[in-house]
Every structure is written in structure tokens, then in C-alpha cells.
Design a protein around this motif. Structure first.
Motif, PDB file in Angstrom:
ATOM      1  N   VAL A  29       0.857  -1.196   0.000  1.00 61.19           N
ATOM      2  CA  VAL A  29       0.000   0.000   0.000  1.00 61.19           C
ATOM      3  C   VAL A  29       0.888   1.239   0.000  1.00 61.19           C
ATOM      4  CG1 VAL A  29      -1.683   1.330   1.340  1.00 61.19           C
ATOM      5  CG2 VAL A  29      -1.935  -1.151   1.147  1.00 61.19           C
ATOM      6  N   ALA A  30       0.992   1.885  -1.162  1.00 58.75           N
ATOM      7  CA  ALA A  30       1.817   3.091  -1.303  1.00 58.75           C
ATOM      8  C   ALA A  30       0.888   4.230  -1.716  1.00 58.75           C
ATOM      9  CB  ALA A  30       2.903   2.877  -2.344  1.00 58.75           C
ATOM     10  N   THR A  31       0.573   5.107  -0.774  1.00 59.25           N
ATOM     11  CA  THR A  31      -0.430   6.143  -1.059  1.00 59.25           C
ATOM     12  C   THR A  31       0.054   7.076  -2.179  1.00 59.25           C
ATOM     13  OG1 THR A  31       0.425   7.208   0.945  1.00 59.25           O
ATOM     14  CG2 THR A  31      -1.728   6.161   1.093  1.00 59.25           C
ATOM     15  N   GLY A  32       1.365   7.391  -2.213  1.00 58.52           N
ATOM     16  CA  GLY A  32       1.881   8.267  -3.269  1.00 58.52           C
ATOM     17  C   GLY A  32       1.656   7.652  -4.647  1.00 58.52           C
ATOM     18  N   ASP A  33       1.925   6.345  -4.786  1.00 58.80           N
ATOM     19  CA  ASP A  33       1.730   5.655  -6.080  1.00 58.80           C
ATOM     20  C   ASP A  33       0.250   5.710  -6.490  1.00 58.80           C
ATOM     21  OD1 ASP A  33       4.376   5.027  -5.916  1.00 58.80           O
ATOM     22  OD2 ASP A  33       4.111   2.853  -5.747  1.00 58.80           O
ATOM     23  N   GLU A  34      -0.625   5.459  -5.517  1.00 61.81           N
ATOM     24  CA  GLU A  34      -2.066   5.447  -5.817  1.00 61.81           C
ATOM     25  C   GLU A  34      -2.529   6.827  -6.262  1.00 61.81           C
ATOM     26  OE1 GLU A  34      -3.885   2.742  -6.010  1.00 61.81           O
ATOM     27  OE2 GLU A  34      -2.201   1.512  -5.332  1.00 61.81           O
ATOM     28  N   LEU A  35      -1.990   7.873  -5.608  1.00 64.67           N
ATOM     29  CA  LEU A  35      -2.381   9.239  -5.992  1.00 64.67           C
ATOM     30  C   LEU A  35      -1.893   9.553  -7.406  1.00 64.67           C
ATOM     31  CD1 LEU A  35      -1.649  11.107  -2.622  1.00 64.67           C
ATOM     32  CD2 LEU A  35      -3.890  10.495  -3.551  1.00 64.67           C
ATOM     33  N   ARG A  36      -0.652   9.148  -7.715  1.00 61.99           N
ATOM     34  CA  ARG A  36      -0.129   9.414  -9.069  1.00 61.99           C
ATOM     35  C   ARG A  36      -0.958   8.677 -10.131  1.00 61.99           C
ATOM     36  NH1 ARG A  36       4.360   9.922  -6.033  1.00 61.99           N
ATOM     37  NH2 ARG A  36       4.822   7.706  -5.941  1.00 61.99           N
ATOM     38  N   LYS A  50      -4.103  16.538  -7.134  1.00 64.34           N
ATOM     39  CA  LYS A  50      -3.082  17.109  -8.022  1.00 64.34           C
ATOM     40  C   LYS A  50      -2.393  18.344  -7.427  1.00 64.34           C
ATOM     41  CE  LYS A  50      -2.606  17.793 -13.005  1.00 64.34           C
ATOM     42  NZ  LYS A  50      -2.058  19.073 -13.282  1.00 64.34           N
ATOM     43  N   ALA A  51      -3.182  19.312  -7.001  1.00 69.12           N
ATOM     44  CA  ALA A  51      -2.596  20.587  -6.540  1.00 69.12           C
ATOM     45  C   ALA A  51      -1.720  20.360  -5.303  1.00 69.12           C
ATOM     46  CB  ALA A  51      -3.700  21.574  -6.218  1.00 69.12           C
ATOM     47  N   TYR A  52      -2.088  19.381  -4.480  1.00 68.94           N
ATOM     48  CA  TYR A  52      -1.288  19.107  -3.266  1.00 68.94           C
ATOM     49  C   TYR A  52       0.040  18.462  -3.640  1.00 68.94           C
ATOM     50  CZ  TYR A  52      -5.569  19.983  -0.616  1.00 68.94           C
ATOM     51  OH  TYR A  52      -6.688  20.565  -0.085  1.00 68.94           O
ATOM     52  N   THR A  53      -0.024  17.407  -4.437  1.00 65.96           N
ATOM     53  CA  THR A  53       1.209  16.666  -4.736  1.00 65.96           C
ATOM     54  C   THR A  53       2.181  17.530  -5.542  1.00 65.96           C
ATOM     55  OG1 THR A  53       0.253  15.667  -6.708  1.00 65.96           O
ATOM     56  CG2 THR A  53       0.086  14.401  -4.703  1.00 65.96           C
ATOM     57  N   GLU A  54       1.642  18.329  -6.452  1.00 56.96           N
ATOM     58  CA  GLU A  54       2.515  19.174  -7.285  1.00 56.96           C
ATOM     59  C   GLU A  54       3.347  20.147  -6.463  1.00 56.96           C
ATOM     60  OE1 GLU A  54       0.192  19.461 -11.568  1.00 56.96           O
ATOM     61  OE2 GLU A  54      -0.034  21.077 -10.126  1.00 56.96           O
ATOM     62  N   GLY A  56       4.019  19.626  -3.154  1.00 53.27           N
ATOM     63  CA  GLY A  56       4.670  18.942  -2.040  1.00 53.27           C
ATOM     64  C   GLY A  56       3.907  19.033  -0.733  1.00 53.27           C
ATOM     65  N   ARG A  57       2.624  19.475  -0.808  1.00 52.70           N
ATOM     66  CA  ARG A  57       1.817  19.522   0.427  1.00 52.70           C
ATOM     67  C   ARG A  57       1.105  18.188   0.625  1.00 52.70           C
ATOM     68  NH1 ARG A  57      -2.416  23.579  -0.579  1.00 52.70           N
ATOM     69  NH2 ARG A  57      -1.980  23.060  -2.753  1.00 52.70           N
ATOM     70  N   LEU A  58       0.666  17.924   1.848  1.00 51.48           N
ATOM     71  CA  LEU A  58      -0.037  16.670   2.108  1.00 51.48           C
ATOM     72  C   LEU A  58      -1.489  16.772   1.658  1.00 51.48           C
ATOM     73  CD1 LEU A  58       1.242  15.529   5.636  1.00 51.48           C
ATOM     74  CD2 LEU A  58       2.127  14.966   3.362  1.00 51.48           C
ATOM     75  N   VAL A  59      -1.969  15.707   1.055  1.00 45.46           N
ATOM     76  CA  VAL A  59      -3.382  15.588   0.698  1.00 45.46           C
ATOM     77  C   VAL A  59      -4.162  15.461   2.020  1.00 45.46           C
ATOM     78  CG1 VAL A  59      -5.041  14.081  -0.510  1.00 45.46           C
ATOM     79  CG2 VAL A  59      -2.770  14.527  -1.511  1.00 45.46           C
ATOM     80  N   PRO A  60      -5.371  16.074   2.115  1.00 44.11           N
ATOM     81  CA  PRO A  60      -6.093  16.054   3.396  1.00 44.11           C
ATOM     82  C   PRO A  60      -6.285  14.639   3.973  1.00 44.11           C
ATOM     83  CG  PRO A  60      -7.130  17.588   1.886  1.00 44.11           C
ATOM     84  CD  PRO A  60      -6.055  16.863   1.105  1.00 44.11           C
ATOM     85  N   ASP A  61      -6.219  14.567   5.293  1.00 45.33           N
ATOM     86  CA  ASP A  61      -6.292  13.270   5.985  1.00 45.33           C
ATOM     87  C   ASP A  61      -7.528  12.456   5.579  1.00 45.33           C
ATOM     88  OD1 ASP A  61      -3.932  13.555   7.402  1.00 45.33           O
ATOM     89  OD2 ASP A  61      -4.912  14.586   9.077  1.00 45.33           O
ATOM     90  N   GLY A  62      -8.699  13.124   5.504  1.00 38.21           N
ATOM     91  CA  GLY A  62      -9.945  12.402   5.210  1.00 38.21           C
ATOM     92  C   GLY A  62      -9.861  11.662   3.876  1.00 38.21           C
ATOM     93  N   VAL A  63      -9.251  12.319   2.888  1.00 40.34           N
ATOM     94  CA  VAL A  63      -9.135  11.732   1.552  1.00 40.34           C
ATOM     95  C   VAL A  63      -8.218  10.510   1.610  1.00 40.34           C
ATOM     96  CG1 VAL A  63      -8.291  12.179  -0.801  1.00 40.34           C
ATOM     97  CG2 VAL A  63      -9.481  13.993   0.465  1.00 40.34           C
ATOM     98  N   GLN A 159      11.105  12.183 -14.984  1.00 42.80           N
ATOM     99  CA  GLN A 159      11.423  12.744 -13.669  1.00 42.80           C
ATOM    100  C   GLN A 159      10.126  13.256 -13.050  1.00 42.80           C
ATOM    101  OE1 GLN A 159      14.231  16.069 -13.572  1.00 42.80           O
ATOM    102  NE2 GLN A 159      14.799  15.479 -11.498  1.00 42.80           N
ATOM    103  N   ARG A 160       9.820  12.813 -11.834  1.00 44.51           N
ATOM    104  CA  ARG A 160       8.593  13.271 -11.173  1.00 44.51           C
ATOM    105  C   ARG A 160       8.627  14.788 -11.006  1.00 44.51           C
ATOM    106  NH1 ARG A 160       7.672   9.447  -5.945  1.00 44.51           N
ATOM    107  NH2 ARG A 160       7.066  11.438  -5.054  1.00 44.51           N
ATOM    108  N   GLY A 161       7.479  15.444 -11.265  1.00 46.54           N
ATOM    109  CA  GLY A 161       7.407  16.901 -11.143  1.00 46.54           C
ATOM    110  C   GLY A 161       7.771  17.364  -9.742  1.00 46.54           C
ATOM    111  N   ASP A 162       7.421  16.546  -8.733  1.00 40.57           N
ATOM    112  CA  ASP A 162       7.703  16.985  -7.357  1.00 40.57           C
ATOM    113  C   ASP A 162       9.140  16.658  -6.935  1.00 40.57           C
ATOM    114  OD1 ASP A 162       7.265  14.238  -7.180  1.00 40.57           O
ATOM    115  OD2 ASP A 162       6.066  14.344  -5.345  1.00 40.57           O
ATOM    116  N   ASP A 163       9.955  16.164  -7.864  1.00 43.60           N
ATOM    117  CA  ASP A 163      11.385  15.959  -7.573  1.00 43.60           C
ATOM    118  C   ASP A 163      12.226  17.151  -8.024  1.00 43.60           C
ATOM    119  OD1 ASP A 163      11.035  13.547  -6.350  1.00 43.60           O
ATOM    120  OD2 ASP A 163      11.711  12.316  -8.023  1.00 43.60           O
ATOM    121  N   LEU A 164      11.591  18.215  -8.499  1.00 46.65           N
ATOM    122  CA  LEU A 164      12.345  19.413  -8.868  1.00 46.65           C
ATOM    123  C   LEU A 164      12.725  20.162  -7.576  1.00 46.65           C
ATOM    124  CD1 LEU A 164      10.249  20.388 -12.003  1.00 46.65           C
ATOM    125  CD2 LEU A 164      12.463  19.208 -11.906  1.00 46.65           C
TER     126      LEU A 164
END
Ligand code: AP5
Length: 226
Positions: A29-36, A50-54, A56-63, A159-164
Motif C-alpha cells: 500500500v503506497a499512497t503516493g503511487d495510488e495518488l499518481r 493534483k494541486a497538493y502533490t505538485e 509537495g503539500r499533504l493531501v487532506p487526511d480524510g481523503v 522525472q517526477r514533477g515533485d522531484d524538482l
């Protein structure tokens, strides 16, 4: 066996987690992979994340908690679970404890990938990921022999966008502010096992295998990992 791989972005959690899950018959279970995946497919979850991961912020806990519950519902037949990149906040950790307790289960060990900021910045800046199968490479430490294609499936590496650099800085700050306190959360429950992640991929693998073997032994005896 239920394991959590915890640590800063780029510490090498994903590199180790997928192989260990396969080797031990555990659900991965990799939440980052599932979100991508959700972002690439343009699902409602992806549009929200999208806006959170781009940035580098955390996606809301409920989601995230709803997503993990859905993934765990697929755990039937697996001998356990490896959580990679989840939980990342205390509400997520509490929710996970509650979900597991519904089936009289609990986390058996939390492997903390302890890597310096210098190491993780260098790893993230050289990371390349396969668009097709999600396999992860590093241009220097773990290059694909078919670069710029994936060794495993021939897919395109990107290259992942959030690795810049700017986003990496933000992800490290978010980790320090919102996730690092989970080390105490799990340490106080006797579950935290430190892995020195500032070593080569194969040395870290050896340490991870030892930690999992130790956790499995402790589960067998009804103890906590040492
Ligand atoms: P996510 O995908 O989970 O990113 P992360 O936690 O930041 O972790 P990474 O995937 O960056 O690093 P890793 O430790 O797995 O390193 P890897 O093995 O790839 O999350 C992305 C985003 O999604 C978050 O920012 C957030 O917005 C959102 N999100 C996800 N989960 C969430 C949650 N629970 N709650 C809220 N939001 C959430 O290795 C990195 C590189 O180093 C690779 O190139 C690899 O080849 C190389 N490498 C690995 N090990 C070594 C080594 N020992 N030596 C040298 N190189 C190495």
C-alpha cells in the motif's frame, strides 16, 4: 505481518518496500503511487490530489484515510501489509490503528529509514520513474540498463514533477513539520526500528531483511520488535 516504512521523502522506502512485499506475500500500500495513478487517470481523487502533490503539500487526511480503507479491503489472501508513505500525520496513524483494531489486528513494526537531507536531495534529483510500471531508478546509483527506457518493461522513464528542487525543499519541510512526530508516536509504542538508510541499496536491503525477520520472530512469540 503489518509493517510501516516511514522516513523522509527520497530515503529509499519505495525501493525496498515493493520487493519485500513480493518476497513475503504482503499487500503493498503506497499512497503516493495510488495518488499518481489517480492523477494520470483524471479520476475525482486525482483531480483533488493534483494541486497538493505538485506543490509537495499533504493531501487532506480524510481523503487519504478513505483511500487506504479502500485498498485494505483488497487485502484478502495477503499474509499482511506493507504501508509505504502512510501514515504521514497523527490523525492518519490513529485512523489506521482504529481500522486494524476492527479486525483485532495491529501494526507489528515501523521501519524508520534514517537518511540525511544531503542524501535524500541527491537521490531525488537523480530519480527516474517508469511511466508504465512505476519502477524506480537513479541515474547514478541504480540506472536502467536501457536508459531512457525502463529495464523491466521498456516504458518511458521520466522525472517526477515533485522531484524538482523547489518542491523537494517544501516536501522536506512538510515532513519535518507534519510527519517526523510519528517517530515518537511509534517509539512510545515500542514499534520503531531504525534502519541506517545512508548506505548503498544492497546494504539497506540487508538491514531491512534483518528487521523484518526480527519482527516476524517477535510476532510469532507475541512480542514487540527489538
Ligand atoms: P510519495 O510518493 O509517498 O513520496 P515520498 O514519501 O516523498 O517518498 P518518495 O517516493 O519521494 O521516496 P522514497 O523514500 O520512496 O524513495 P525511493 O525509494 O523512490 O508521496 C508523494 C506526494 O503524495 C506527497 O508529497 C503528498 O503530496 C502525497 N501523499 C502521499 N502519501 C500521502 C499521505 N499518506 N498523506 C498525505 N499526502 C500524501 O528512492 C529515491 C531515489 O533514491 C531513487 O532514485 C532510488 O533509486 C534511489 N535510492 C534508493 N535507495 C538508495 C540508496 N540506499 N542509495 C542510493 N540511492 C538510493
Amino acid at each position: 505481518m503489518r509493517l510501516i516504512f516511514l522516513g523522509p521523502p527520497g530515503a529509499g522506502k519505495g525501493t525496498q518496500a515493493m520487493g519485500q512485499a513480493q518476497a513475503h506475500g504482503l499487500l503493498y500500500v503506497a499512497t503516493g503511487d495510488e495518488l499518481r495513478k489517480a492523477i494520470a487517470a483524471g479520476t475525482p481523487l486525482g483531480q483533488e490530489a493534483k494541486a497538493y502533490t505538485e506543490t509537495g503539500r499533504l493531501v487532506p487526511d480524510g481523503v487519504i484515510i478513505a483511500l487506504v480503507k479502500e485498498l485494505l479491503a483488497q487485502a484478502e489472501g495477503a499474509k499482511g501489509v506493507v504501508f509505504d508513505g502512510f501514515p504521514r500525520t497523527e490523525p492518519q496513524a490513529v485512523a489506521l490503528d482504529e481500522v486494524l483494531s476492527e479486525s483485532a489486528a495491529r501494526i507489528d513494526a515501523v521501519l524508520y529509514f534514517d537518511a540525511t537531507p544531503e542524501a535524500v536531495i541527491e537521490r531525488l534529483s537523480g530519480r527516474r520513474v517508469c511511466r508504465e510500471c512505476g519502477a524506480t531508478f537513479h541515474v547514478a546509483h541504480n540506472p536502467s540498463k536501457r536508459h531512457p527506457q525502463c529495464d523491466r518493461c521498456g516504458g518511458e522513464l521520466y522525472q517526477r514533477g515533485d522531484d524538482l528542487p523547489e518542491t523537494v525543499k517544501n516536501r522536506l519541510r512538510v515532513y519535518a513539520e507534519q510527519t517526523a512526530s510519528l517517530l515518537d508516536y511509534y517509539r512510545s509504542r515500542g514499534l520503531l526500528v531504525r534502519v541506517d538508510a545512508d548506505r548503498s541499496i544492497s546494504e539497506v536491503r540487508t538491514a531491512v531483511e534483518a528487521a523484518i525477520a526480527n519482527a516476524a520472530k517477535a510476532v510469532g512469540k507475541g512480542q514487540k520488535p527489538s
